[in-house]
Design an enzyme around this catalytic site. Structure first.
Site, PDB file in Angstrom:
ATOM      1  N   CYS A  65      15.877  10.927  -4.164  1.00  0.00           N
ATOM      2  CA  CYS A  65      15.045  11.815  -4.779  1.00  0.00           C
ATOM      3  C   CYS A  65      13.669  11.728  -4.749  1.00  0.00           C
ATOM      4  O   CYS A  65      12.943  12.176  -3.757  1.00  0.00           O
ATOM      5  CB  CYS A  65      15.828  11.697  -6.109  1.00  0.00           C
ATOM      6  SG  CYS A  65      15.292  13.416  -6.980  1.00  0.00           S
ATOM      7  N   GLU A  78      22.680  13.433  -5.202  1.00  0.00           N
ATOM      8  CA  GLU A  78      22.072  12.327  -6.209  1.00  0.00           C
ATOM      9  C   GLU A  78      23.063  12.336  -7.401  1.00  0.00           C
ATOM     10  O   GLU A  78      23.376  13.450  -8.016  1.00  0.00           O
ATOM     11  CB  GLU A  78      20.755  12.224  -6.757  1.00  0.00           C
ATOM     12  CG  GLU A  78      20.364  11.285  -7.618  1.00  0.00           C
ATOM     13  CD  GLU A  78      18.881  11.591  -7.772  1.00  0.00           C
ATOM     14  OE1 GLU A  78      18.399  10.545  -8.442  1.00  0.00           O
ATOM     15  OE2 GLU A  78      18.356  12.515  -7.867  1.00  0.00           O
ATOM     16  N   LYS A 133      17.188   3.176  -5.503  1.00  0.00           N
ATOM     17  CA  LYS A 133      16.115   4.213  -5.568  1.00  0.00           C
ATOM     18  C   LYS A 133      15.010   3.373  -5.852  1.00  0.00           C
ATOM     19  O   LYS A 133      14.890   2.647  -6.657  1.00  0.00           O
ATOM     20  CB  LYS A 133      16.365   5.103  -6.501  1.00  0.00           C
ATOM     21  CG  LYS A 133      15.549   6.349  -6.776  1.00  0.00           C
ATOM     22  CD  LYS A 133      16.176   7.095  -7.760  1.00  0.00           C
ATOM     23  CE  LYS A 133      15.194   8.437  -7.997  1.00  0.00           C
ATOM     24  NZ  LYS A 133      15.750   9.511  -9.084  1.00  0.00           N
TER      25      LYS A 133
END
Length: 409
Positions: A250, A138, A213
């Protein structure tokens, strides 16, 4: 690491046994072989009934790059059952974890160039090893500065077709390799808004697409909504020449429905590029990805950065802790998980690394057939509950014991 503790009479540096894979290594040296095999079966699973995953023989050129540039290099193979009507669909996949190259006080251009220079031999190692799909960590182009809430770090943001993409496109073309590149994106066409984005670069050097994300943390130091908000790209699955892939960035790994959505859209491999620290999440790290692989009948590649990143100005995060200059230790430990509950050992907690795995994607369908999770799921029931839950007048379905009310009166 200076303090020591005793394990079965041996003195071990504190910190060296931390982490799931480190525990596995410690047990391998202290247990009788038959007991160790059983512990290993529980910790790492059993792929197609084998006691352990087979190691892949890598070319000497990859090993030389690992030795010269001091990064961890591991390569293991997942098998699938032999079928009569389908040929094996073996794809070689790689994960790269790394620390930053320069202190966070260095000029930004130098920091970014340092990371590019650090990753070049690691990507080359993946390429000469024949990796088909490679995923980076990330926000790989920068320090994970989103704890600071300082806006100067926004300078690292770039368009989807920016400098980092152009850098990786050359490797993609050179090695016939799909590359997943998680960056801090600046959307030039929409007010220059920032996003936490994964760019999917095709094996011909083309941009296949992007995913933003879905879930933004607001826990401890991880207050990322100072910089970007929840993504707007849904749960895309990217069909590449090597298979169908998706990216669960994540914090999305803590949301089972996020994993589910990628599975419903047909993903065969889901990458989880991350930046997470030991105190916050390490006990969860080996569990969540493995659970997702099992429940959704796909492979998962988990990537976490390495090292402790110290920032020039101290910060607090509303968690009653004193002000501090770092997140804590990013513990690496990148690994793969498979639909049959098997997984690779992890890369180092403290060192840059490249994890390579051969995986037969036929295993995905084989485990859908074996467990029937799709067939036995009650999506209509779940959909009805969720549709009602998001309404303002939703009432939980709770059946109370009448005696509770009688006693209270």
């Amino acid at each position: 690491m200076e303090k020591t503790i005793s394990e079965n009479g041996e003195t071990v540096a504190e910190g060296s046994i931390r982490g799931y894979d480190s525990l596995h290594q410690l047990l391998s040296t202290n247990l009788k072989p038959e007991l160790y095999q059983e512990v290993s079966r529980l910790l790492l699973g059993s792929n197609c009934g084998k006691k352990s995953l087979e190691k892949i023989v890598l070319p000497e050129s990859a090993k030389t790059l690992s030795s010269k540039h001091d990064f961890d290099l591991q390569a293991l193979s997942f098998s699938a059952g032999k079928e009569q009507m389908r040929k094996p669909r073996v794809v070689r996949v790689g994960l790269i974890q790394n620390s930053i190259a320069l202190p966070t006080t260095a000029p930004f251009l130098d920091q970014k160039k340092g990371i590019f220079d650090k990753l070049k031999p690691m990507i080359d190692a993946a390429g000469v090893a024949g990796v088909n799909i490679l995923c980076l960590q990330e926000a790989w182009t920068m320090p994970f500065a989103f704890c600071t809430r300082e806006k100067r770090w926004c300078e690292f943001a770039e368009p989807v077709d920016g400098e980092s993409t152009k850098f990786l496109q050359e490797f993609a073309k050179k090695y016939n390799m799909v590359i997943v590149s998680p960056i801090l994106e600046r959307d030039i066409d929409h007010g220059e808004v920032l996003w936490n984005t994964a760019v999917i670069i095709g094996n011909n050097g083309n941009i296949i697409g992007k995913h933003r994300k879905n879930h933004i943390p607001r826990v401890g130091d991880f207050n990322e909504s100072t910089y970007y908000m929840e993504g707007d790209t849904g749960h895309p699955v990217f069909e590449t020449v090597f298979g169908k892939i998706a990216v669960n960035i994540c914090y999305g790994r803590h949301h089972p429905l996020n994993w589910l959505a990628f599975g419903l859209n047909g993903a065969e491999i889901v990458f989880n590029p991350s930046a997470t620290v030991g105190e916050l999440s390490e006990p969860m790290w080996p569990i969540e990805a493995r659970n997702a692989a099992i429940a959704n009948s796909y492979f998962v590649g988990s990537i976490n950065r390495v090292g402790t990143e110290v920032f020039p100005n101290p910060f607090t995060s509303g968690d009653e802790k004193p002000q501090h200059n770092d997140f804590g230790h990013f513990y690496g430990s990148s690994h793969f998980s498979a639909p049959d509950a098997s997984c690779t050992p992890s890369l180092s907690r403290h060192k840059d690394g490249l994890m390579i795995s051969d995986m037969d994607l036929n295993l995905c369908r084989q485990y859908k057939d074996k467990w029937g999770f799709r067939m036995t799921a009650r999506y209509d029931v779940y959909a009805d509950l969720l549709a009602n839950y998001i309404k303002p007048d939703f009432k939980p379905q709770v059946v109370s014991d009448p005696m509770l009310h009688k006693n209270s009166s």
